[in-house]
Design a protein around this motif. Structure first.
Motif, mmCIF file in Angstrom:
data_model
loop_
_atom_site.group_PDB
_atom_site.id
_atom_site.type_symbol
_atom_site.label_atom_id
_atom_site.label_comp_id
_atom_site.label_asym_id
_atom_site.label_seq_id
_atom_site.Cartn_x
_atom_site.Cartn_y
_atom_site.Cartn_z
ATOM 1 N N GLY A 66 52.379 -86.981 -28.531
ATOM 2 C CA GLY A 66 52.699 -87.676 -27.292
ATOM 3 C C GLY A 66 52.024 -87.154 -26.050
ATOM 4 O O GLY A 66 52.407 -87.523 -24.945
ATOM 5 N N GLY A 67 51.022 -86.295 -26.180
ATOM 6 C CA GLY A 67 50.371 -85.746 -25.004
ATOM 7 C C GLY A 67 49.361 -86.692 -24.389
ATOM 8 O O GLY A 67 49.145 -87.805 -24.861
ATOM 9 N N ASP A 68 48.723 -86.228 -23.335
ATOM 10 C CA ASP A 68 47.728 -87.036 -22.624
ATOM 11 C C ASP A 68 46.387 -86.335 -22.701
ATOM 12 O O ASP A 68 46.014 -85.546 -21.818
ATOM 13 C CB ASP A 68 48.146 -87.238 -21.162
ATOM 14 N N GLY A 69 45.670 -86.593 -23.773
ATOM 15 C CA GLY A 69 44.393 -85.926 -24.001
ATOM 16 C C GLY A 69 44.577 -84.707 -24.878
ATOM 17 O O GLY A 69 45.564 -83.979 -24.754
ATOM 18 N N HIS A 70 43.634 -84.479 -25.764
ATOM 19 C CA HIS A 70 43.811 -83.456 -26.783
ATOM 20 C C HIS A 70 42.482 -82.771 -27.095
ATOM 21 O O HIS A 70 41.418 -83.381 -27.016
ATOM 22 C CB HIS A 70 44.360 -84.087 -28.068
ATOM 23 N N PRO A 71 42.541 -81.509 -27.529
ATOM 24 C CA PRO A 71 41.337 -80.868 -28.037
ATOM 25 C C PRO A 71 41.001 -81.413 -29.418
ATOM 26 O O PRO A 71 41.809 -82.102 -30.047
ATOM 27 C CB PRO A 71 41.744 -79.390 -28.114
ATOM 28 N N MET A 72 39.791 -81.126 -29.893
ATOM 29 C CA MET A 72 39.423 -81.497 -31.253
ATOM 30 C C MET A 72 39.951 -80.428 -32.208
ATOM 31 O O MET A 72 39.875 -79.229 -31.922
ATOM 32 C CB MET A 72 37.905 -81.615 -31.410
ATOM 33 N N LEU A 73 40.472 -80.877 -33.328
ATOM 34 C CA LEU A 73 40.931 -79.977 -34.376
ATOM 35 C C LEU A 73 39.886 -80.023 -35.484
ATOM 36 O O LEU A 73 39.821 -80.977 -36.256
ATOM 37 C CB LEU A 73 42.302 -80.420 -34.897
ATOM 38 N N PHE A 74 39.048 -79.002 -35.551
ATOM 39 C CA PHE A 74 37.915 -79.005 -36.485
ATOM 40 C C PHE A 74 38.397 -78.545 -37.858
ATOM 41 O O PHE A 74 38.171 -77.414 -38.274
ATOM 42 C CB PHE A 74 36.795 -78.128 -35.943
ATOM 43 N N ASP A 75 39.024 -79.466 -38.564
ATOM 44 C CA ASP A 75 39.622 -79.152 -39.856
ATOM 45 C C ASP A 75 38.682 -79.497 -41.012
ATOM 46 O O ASP A 75 39.098 -80.035 -42.031
ATOM 47 C CB ASP A 75 40.968 -79.862 -40.002
ATOM 48 N N TYR A 76 37.403 -79.212 -40.818
ATOM 49 C CA TYR A 76 36.432 -79.291 -41.907
ATOM 50 C C TYR A 76 35.671 -77.983 -41.939
ATOM 51 O O TYR A 76 35.666 -77.223 -40.958
ATOM 52 C CB TYR A 76 35.498 -80.501 -41.768
ATOM 53 N N TYR A 77 35.004 -77.729 -43.062
ATOM 54 C CA TYR A 77 34.457 -76.385 -43.293
ATOM 55 C C TYR A 77 33.054 -76.469 -43.879
ATOM 56 O O TYR A 77 32.742 -77.366 -44.669
ATOM 57 C CB TYR A 77 35.377 -75.607 -44.253
ATOM 58 N N GLY A 78 32.201 -75.527 -43.462
ATOM 59 C CA GLY A 78 30.888 -75.381 -44.061
ATOM 60 C C GLY A 78 29.829 -76.326 -43.531
ATOM 61 O O GLY A 78 28.791 -76.498 -44.178
ATOM 62 N N PHE A 79 30.057 -76.911 -42.370
ATOM 63 C CA PHE A 79 29.098 -77.845 -41.793
ATOM 64 C C PHE A 79 28.286 -77.145 -40.694
ATOM 65 O O PHE A 79 28.633 -76.051 -40.245
ATOM 66 C CB PHE A 79 29.820 -79.068 -41.253
ATOM 67 N N PRO A 80 27.182 -77.754 -40.245
ATOM 68 C CA PRO A 80 26.339 -77.113 -39.226
ATOM 69 C C PRO A 80 27.116 -76.769 -37.958
ATOM 70 O O PRO A 80 28.066 -77.462 -37.570
ATOM 71 C CB PRO A 80 25.257 -78.165 -38.951
ATOM 72 N N GLU A 81 26.653 -75.722 -37.295
ATOM 73 C CA GLU A 81 27.363 -75.177 -36.139
ATOM 74 C C GLU A 81 27.596 -76.224 -35.054
ATOM 75 O O GLU A 81 28.670 -76.247 -34.431
ATOM 76 C CB GLU A 81 26.589 -73.976 -35.583
#
Length: 266
Positions: A66-81
């Protein structure tokens, strides 16, 4: 005007953004990217907000972000920086979140709010393609951790009034999701599963459609296609919210040897 509901494929990790220079993705992913890029234009009107259910968020109790704007949750692994610096800076919509909570609670679902969780890649990766200007507010709803298909169809039904309020309800997952089975040797089985799933999802009788999809484990190759169910459950929410209107497959392609489909309801 009543908006349809959608079940969309969100791809694999940051698949559309692997080029650090911003170039196009691997050719395998380009049809999916084109489909996602055309989603908003295909609607009868531009939504004032999106309510999205992703296969990457489960909670014991239904939870609305329910917030107003959110950070990205980088829930993947092993990809380019560089893929850990992607951003989709859209706002949330606390008002739509409150409305969703009210509808769910009126239908008897225990619900809570979380204003801090970031958007997982089941949200921000497809939205970076579908809404590149990040100018449509988004509210994310969790799956319920029991992953009960009939319950999630009922959750969708509870949320259906949002469709008349300018809110686009989207389930984000993959119609086939077995990460241990890839390549052309998988395709025949994936095609058989996809045909059976599509026949169930597009059954013209709404009651029969819901019953068949709720019983998805009885379909051919079901547990091969989904050893775990979380990437399929967003489909249940979209189907339930779609009500008694028509159901169509509006995307079909192959990636990683998998048959992958997207569906539209209402």
């Amino acid at each position: 005007m009543t908006l349809p509901t959608l079940f969309i494929p969100h791809g694999g990790g940051p698949c559309f953004f692997m080029d650090p220079a911003g170039g196009p993705p691997d050719p395998m992913w380009r049809p999916m990217q084109a489909y996602l890029a055309g989603v908003i234009a295909s609607l009868p009107e531009r939504p004032r907000a999106i309510l999205m259910v992703s296969g990457h968020w489960e909670e014991p109790e239904l939870t609305v972000n329910g917030g107003d704007g959110h950070p990205m949750l980088f829930d993947y692994y092993g990809f380019p920086e560089h893929t850990y610096r992607l951003d989709w800076p859209s706002h949330g919509s606390p008002a739509v979140a409150r409305r969703a909570v009210a509808l769910l609670e009126d239908a008897g679902f225990a619900t809570k709010e979380d204003s801090t969780r970031g958007w997982d890649h089941g949200v921000f990766i497809p939205m970076m393609v579908a809404v590149p200007d990040a100018d449509i507010p988004l509210v994310q709803l969790s799956l319920r951790a029991d992953l009960d298909p009939a319950v999630h169809i009922a959750i969708g039904r509870a949320l259906a009034p949002l469709r008349d309020e300018g809110v686009l309800i989207v389930g984000s997952g993959m119609s086939f999701h077995n990460l241990r089975a890839r390549g052309p040797q998988v395709t025949a089985v994936a095609d058989a599963w996809d045909a059976a799933l599509t026949a169930a999802v597009t059954d013209p009788d709404p009651a029969s459609r819901a019953a068949k999809v709720a019983a998805w484990e009885a379909l051919p190759h079901a547990r091969f296609a989904h050893p775990e169910a979380e990437h399929l459950l967003p489909l249940m929410v979209a189907l339930g919210a779609g009500g008694d209107g028509p159901a169509v497959r509006d995307y079909a392609d192959h990636v990683l040897g998998w048959a992958v489909s997207g569906y539209r309801f209402g």
